[in-house]
Motif scaffolding. Structure first.
Motif, PDB file in Angstrom:
ATOM      1  N   GLY A 255       3.806  -3.797   8.679  1.00  0.00           N
ATOM      2  CA  GLY A 255       4.980  -3.660   8.722  1.00  0.00           C
ATOM      3  C   GLY A 255       4.859  -2.522   9.005  1.00  0.00           C
TER       4      GLY A 255
ATOM      5  N   PHE B 132      -9.341   1.394   1.708  1.00  0.00           N
ATOM      6  CA  PHE B 132      -9.417   1.660   3.931  1.00  0.00           C
ATOM      7  C   PHE B 132      -9.845   3.249   3.587  1.00  0.00           C
TER       8      PHE B 132
ATOM      9  N   LYS C 250      -7.388  -6.902  -1.226  1.00  0.00           N
ATOM     10  CA  LYS C 250      -7.310  -5.718  -1.983  1.00  0.00           C
ATOM     11  C   LYS C 250      -8.494  -5.327  -0.937  1.00  0.00           C
ATOM     12  N   LEU C 251      -7.750  -4.756   0.193  1.00  0.00           N
ATOM     13  CA  LEU C 251      -8.076  -3.551   1.298  1.00  0.00           C
ATOM     14  C   LEU C 251      -8.625  -2.035   0.837  1.00  0.00           C
TER      15      LEU C 251
ATOM     16  N   GLN D  25      -3.382   3.539  13.410  1.00  0.00           N
ATOM     17  CA  GLN D  25      -2.510   3.417  12.989  1.00  0.00           C
ATOM     18  C   GLN D  25      -1.297   5.226  14.091  1.00  0.00           C
TER      19      GLN D  25
ATOM     20  N   HIS E 247      -3.328  -3.775  13.205  1.00  0.00           N
ATOM     21  CA  HIS E 247      -5.572  -5.018  12.971  1.00  0.00           C
ATOM     22  C   HIS E 247      -6.315  -4.633  14.657  1.00  0.00           C
TER      23      HIS E 247
ATOM     24  N   PHE F 236      -4.385   0.895  -2.797  1.00  0.00           N
ATOM     25  CA  PHE F 236      -3.969  -0.102  -2.485  1.00  0.00           C
ATOM     26  C   PHE F 236      -2.770  -0.220  -4.411  1.00  0.00           C
TER      27      PHE F 236
ATOM     28  N   TYR G  73       1.049  -1.113  -0.240  1.00  0.00           N
ATOM     29  CA  TYR G  73      -0.157  -0.277   0.348  1.00  0.00           C
ATOM     30  C   TYR G  73       0.941   1.238  -0.131  1.00  0.00           C
TER      31      TYR G  73
ATOM     32  N   GLN H 155     -13.059  -3.953   8.898  1.00  0.00           N
ATOM     33  CA  GLN H 155     -12.066  -4.473   9.554  1.00  0.00           C
ATOM     34  C   GLN H 155     -11.568  -2.611   9.806  1.00  0.00           C
TER      35      GLN H 155
ATOM     36  N   LEU I 292     -12.165  -7.879  12.976  1.00  0.00           N
ATOM     37  CA  LEU I 292     -13.140  -8.403  11.795  1.00  0.00           C
ATOM     38  C   LEU I 292     -14.218  -8.572  12.270  1.00  0.00           C
TER      39      LEU I 292
ATOM     40  N   GLY J  64       2.918   7.990  11.675  1.00  0.00           N
ATOM     41  CA  GLY J  64       4.571   7.680  11.294  1.00  0.00           C
ATOM     42  C   GLY J  64       4.712   5.496  11.394  1.00  0.00           C
ATOM     43  N   ARG J  65       3.984   4.950  11.790  1.00  0.00           N
ATOM     44  CA  ARG J  65       4.025   4.218  11.416  1.00  0.00           C
ATOM     45  C   ARG J  65       2.863   2.931  10.818  1.00  0.00           C
ATOM     46  N   GLY J  66       3.359   1.382  10.850  1.00  0.00           N
ATOM     47  CA  GLY J  66       2.232   0.951  10.328  1.00  0.00           C
ATOM     48  C   GLY J  66       1.441   0.215  10.908  1.00  0.00           C
ATOM     49  N   LEU J  67      -0.186  -0.067  10.894  1.00  0.00           N
ATOM     50  CA  LEU J  67      -0.874  -0.779  11.244  1.00  0.00           C
ATOM     51  C   LEU J  67      -1.809  -1.377  11.457  1.00  0.00           C
TER      52      LEU J  67
ATOM     53  N   TYR K 224      -8.718  -0.903  11.772  1.00  0.00           N
ATOM     54  CA  TYR K 224      -7.042  -0.673  12.167  1.00  0.00           C
ATOM     55  C   TYR K 224      -6.855   0.792  12.158  1.00  0.00           C
TER      56      TYR K 224
ATOM     57  N   LYS L 150     -10.680   7.140   4.752  1.00  0.00           N
ATOM     58  CA  LYS L 150      -9.419   8.636   5.194  1.00  0.00           C
ATOM     59  C   LYS L 150      -8.598   8.706   6.846  1.00  0.00           C
TER      60      LYS L 150
ATOM     61  N   PHE M 231      -8.419   3.489  11.132  1.00  0.00           N
ATOM     62  CA  PHE M 231      -9.234   3.387   9.711  1.00  0.00           C
ATOM     63  C   PHE M 231     -10.396   2.305   9.382  1.00  0.00           C
TER      64      PHE M 231
ATOM     65  N   LEU N 268       3.964   0.645   3.037  1.00  0.00           N
ATOM     66  CA  LEU N 268       3.425  -0.251   3.638  1.00  0.00           C
ATOM     67  C   LEU N 268       3.383  -1.414   2.665  1.00  0.00           C
TER      68      LEU N 268
END
Lengths: 113, 114
Positions: free
Chosen positions: A105, B104, B101-102, B37, B45, A45, A35, B33, B48, B40-43, B35, B106, B88, A90
């Protein structure tokens, strides 16, 4: 269990160059997806691979490509970089089954100057 | 096109208060789902919920899903400063039977003040 590892964490490139980003999924996960996150467009995506095959692709130009290796590790490549490619990229992995959540990640922050 | 749209875009509350975020989507889904964040980091989970479920709980999180209205809500109870993050919702779509294919929204930026 180790999480999803992305390298490098930060990258600065010049317009016109190309870049390769790497992603190591959680052990046993066969699906890897990518992503792009920007302030303007949000999370978009790019593509998803499962057992070395691209199953899904987003609406990005052909300059964006990826691949997955037999050990499920994945790389994405962006050629002929543009300023607008600056983003947080990502990678996420999952077992690839319906209703399995994604494990992300911490991303690669790409800056194009 | 944006599938999930969160509301509000930003929310500021005091520690101990509850936070509610809403998400609307456009097409039929197998699951929805949520998530989180941190900057500046990853998401990460959170939860669900499947299309045949109406409510789901996980610790201080409660998610509802109304498929007739194509909407979902995330409630965080007894919020803490550590809950400060962007949240999100995401809905899956994809070809060939895959669901990865998620799409998301905004996001909702939640700030919990100590």
């Amino acid at each position: 269990k180790a999480g999803v590892t992305q390298t490098p964490r930060y990258l600065i490139k010049t317009r016109g160059q190309q870049v390769t980003l790497s992603c190591s999924p959680i052990s046993g996960h066969r699906s890897v997806s990518w992503y792009q996150q920007t302030p303007g467009q949000g999370l978009q995506f790019l593509f998803e691979y499962f057992s070395e095959t691209q199953r899904n692709k987003g609406n990005f130009p052909g300059r964006f490509s990826g691949r997955q290796f037999s050990n499920s590790r994945s790389e994405m490549n962006v050629s002929t970089l543009e300023l607008g490619d600056s983003a947080l990229y990502l990678c996420a992995s999952s077992p690839g089954q319906l209703h399995s959540p994604l494990h992300f990640g911490n991303g690669t922050r790409l800056t194009v100057t | 096109s944006q599938q999930g749209e969160e509301d509000p875009q930003a929310l500021s509350i005091q520690e101990g208060e509850n936070a509610t975020m809403n998400c609307s989507y456009k097409t039929s889904i197998n699951n929805l789902q949520w998530y989180r964040q941190n900057s500046g980091r990853g998401l990460v989970h959170l939860i669900l919920i499947r299309s045949n479920e109406r409510e789901k709980h996980s610790g201080r999180l409660r998610v509802t899903l109304d498929t007739s209205k194509k909407s979902s809500s995330l409630l965080i109870t007894a919020s803490r400063a550590a809950d400060t993050a962007s949240y999100f919702c995401a809905t899956p779509s994809g070809s060939g039977g895959s669901n990865y294919k998620l799409t998301f929204g905004k996001g909702t930026l939640l700030t919990v003040n100590p």
